[in-house]
Design an enzyme around this catalytic site. Structure first.
Site, PDB file in Angstrom:
ATOM      1  N   GLY A   1     -11.556 -47.544  16.471  1.00 55.94           N
ATOM      2  CA  GLY A   1     -10.176 -47.068  16.476  1.00 55.94           C
ATOM      3  C   GLY A   1      -9.143 -48.182  16.391  1.00 55.94           C
ATOM      4  O   GLY A   1      -7.955 -47.946  16.598  1.00 55.94           O
TER       5      GLY A   1
ATOM      6  N   GLU B   1     -21.953 -49.513  17.543  1.00 58.78           N
ATOM      7  CA  GLU B   1     -20.497 -49.378  17.512  1.00 58.78           C
ATOM      8  C   GLU B   1     -19.871 -50.424  18.437  1.00 58.78           C
ATOM      9  O   GLU B   1     -19.739 -50.188  19.637  1.00 58.78           O
ATOM     10  CB  GLU B   1     -20.094 -47.987  18.002  1.00 58.78           C
TER      11      GLU B   1
ATOM     12  N   GLU C   1     -16.759 -44.472  24.505  1.00 63.82           N
ATOM     13  CA  GLU C   1     -15.632 -43.813  25.193  1.00 63.82           C
ATOM     14  C   GLU C   1     -16.129 -43.066  26.425  1.00 63.82           C
ATOM     15  O   GLU C   1     -15.417 -42.981  27.424  1.00 63.82           O
ATOM     16  CB  GLU C   1     -14.882 -42.892  24.211  1.00 63.82           C
TER      17      GLU C   1
ATOM     18  N   GLY D   1     -15.067 -42.162  12.965  1.00 63.10           N
ATOM     19  CA  GLY D   1     -14.112 -41.459  13.814  1.00 63.10           C
ATOM     20  C   GLY D   1     -12.867 -41.101  13.033  1.00 63.10           C
ATOM     21  O   GLY D   1     -12.813 -40.111  12.300  1.00 63.10           O
ATOM     22  N   GLY D   2     -11.823 -41.934  13.160  1.00 65.43           N
ATOM     23  CA  GLY D   2     -10.508 -41.640  12.586  1.00 65.43           C
ATOM     24  C   GLY D   2     -10.542 -41.151  11.140  1.00 65.43           C
ATOM     25  O   GLY D   2      -9.943 -40.121  10.801  1.00 65.43           O
TER      26      GLY D   2
ATOM     27  N   ASN E   1     -17.244 -38.013  13.610  1.00 68.06           N
ATOM     28  CA  ASN E   1     -17.014 -37.788  15.043  1.00 68.06           C
ATOM     29  C   ASN E   1     -15.532 -37.445  15.231  1.00 68.06           C
ATOM     30  O   ASN E   1     -14.684 -38.326  15.173  1.00 68.06           O
ATOM     31  CB  ASN E   1     -17.394 -39.061  15.816  1.00 68.06           C
ATOM     32  N   TRP E   2     -15.261 -36.169  15.453  1.00 71.25           N
ATOM     33  CA  TRP E   2     -13.868 -35.722  15.570  1.00 71.25           C
ATOM     34  C   TRP E   2     -13.274 -36.013  16.945  1.00 71.25           C
ATOM     35  O   TRP E   2     -12.079 -35.778  17.163  1.00 71.25           O
ATOM     36  CB  TRP E   2     -13.771 -34.220  15.274  1.00 71.25           C
ATOM     37  N   LYS E   3     -14.132 -36.446  17.895  1.00 71.51           N
ATOM     38  CA  LYS E   3     -13.649 -36.738  19.265  1.00 71.51           C
ATOM     39  C   LYS E   3     -12.860 -35.536  19.802  1.00 71.51           C
ATOM     40  O   LYS E   3     -13.211 -34.396  19.489  1.00 71.51           O
ATOM     41  CB  LYS E   3     -12.834 -38.037  19.268  1.00 71.51           C
TER      42      LYS E   3
ATOM     43  N   HIS F   1     -21.742 -42.658  23.694  1.00 75.55           N
ATOM     44  CA  HIS F   1     -20.564 -43.209  23.018  1.00 75.55           C
ATOM     45  C   HIS F   1     -19.783 -44.076  24.008  1.00 75.55           C
ATOM     46  O   HIS F   1     -19.653 -43.733  25.184  1.00 75.55           O
ATOM     47  CB  HIS F   1     -19.679 -42.084  22.469  1.00 75.55           C
TER      48      HIS F   1
ATOM     49  N   SER G   1     -14.116 -48.252  12.823  1.00 73.15           N
ATOM     50  CA  SER G   1     -13.136 -48.452  11.755  1.00 73.15           C
ATOM     51  C   SER G   1     -13.757 -48.440  10.363  1.00 73.15           C
ATOM     52  O   SER G   1     -13.356 -49.214   9.486  1.00 73.15           O
ATOM     53  CB  SER G   1     -12.317 -49.729  12.006  1.00 73.15           C
TER      54      SER G   1
END
Ligand code: PGA
Length: 249
Positions: free
Chosen positions: A168, A162, A92, A228-229, A9-11, A90, A207
């Site tokens: 993150g 999640e 976010e 993600g990251g 997931n590159w957001k 998600h 994470s």
């Protein structure tokens, strides 16, 4: 019985210029389905550059199949541009855009009707966990989607657990904590449809790194990850894909 799934997931990160070098460094595995979620704007470039076996998708999708909805992207449009997956719900988006359980359920249902495969994200905040409400929250979020989705399409969803406090932050849920919630989710699915419950993949996000992926993915009810990251670096993401255990497929 369930093939693992590992998703990037590159957001709202990643540039057009990153796509070709990323694809050149990416290593896939026949032990896992691998999906990349770049920004919707970058979807087509990713689809065109993707190696065989890498699927692409979008991080959100509209509720409607078309019409006067400025700024929205329909699931049909995603399919037209070569996407095959979407993320819905998600945290976010639930937090930043105020997306409700009901809206997330409508998006999941619209995606399935267009042939897109949704990763339905659920997860509790730290306050909800500390108050002992983690399972209630996850159950409520998932029930909204299960109630809306057509029974015949149920096994095509993927559930992404999640925990908001792990996203993150560098503080992943422990393998035991994650397995406990995945087991709980599996029992909720089982109560609705025991056959689908054995087929539906439940992936963990929050994470995930090359260092913790193996332990997480070794758990009985953890069928891969939503990353993600660490997914922005092709080598790190490839190492996470490689952490899928042998014999799970
Ligand atoms: P993270 O994000 O891996 O950076 O914690 C996961 C996600 O939000 O999907």
């Amino acid at each position: 019985m369930r093939k693992s799934l590992v998703a990037a997931n590159w957001k709202m990160l990643g540039r057009f210029a990153d796509i070709a070098p990323y694809m050149a460094q990416l290593r896939l595995s026949d032990r896992a389905d691998v999906v990349l979620f770049p920004s919707a704007l970058h979807l087509q470039a990713a689809v065109l550059a993707a190696p065989d076996g890498l699927k692409c998708g979008v991080q959100d999708v509209g509720t409607s199949h078309g019409g006067a909805h400025t700024g929205e992207i329909s699931a049909d449009m995603v399919v037209e541009m070569g996407g095959s997956w979407c993320i819905v719900g998600h945290s976010e988006r639930r937090i930043d855009q105020g997306e409700t359980d009901d809206l997330v359920a409508t998006k999941a249902s619209a995606a399935l009707k267009s042939g897109l495969l949704p990763i339905v994200c659920v997860g509790e905040t730290l306050a909800e966990r500390e108050a002992g409400h983690a399972e209630t929250t996850v159950h409520r979020q998932l029930a909204a989607v299960l109630d809306r989705v057509d029974r015949s399409a149920l096994s095509r969803i993927v559930v992404g657990y999640e925990p908001v406090w792990a996203i993150g932050t560098g503080e992943s849920a422990s393998a035991d904590q994650a397995q406990e919630m995945h087991g709980f989710i599996r029992s909720q699915l089982d109560a609705m449809d025991p056959v689908a419950a054995r087929l539906i993949r439940i992936v963990y996000g929050g994470s995930v790194t090359p260092d913790n992926a193996s332990e997480l993915f070794a758990q009985d009810d953890i069928d891969g990850g939503l990353v993600g990251g660490a997914s922005l670096d092709a080598r790190a993401f490839s190492a996470i894909v490689d952490a899928v255990p042998v014999g799970v497929a």
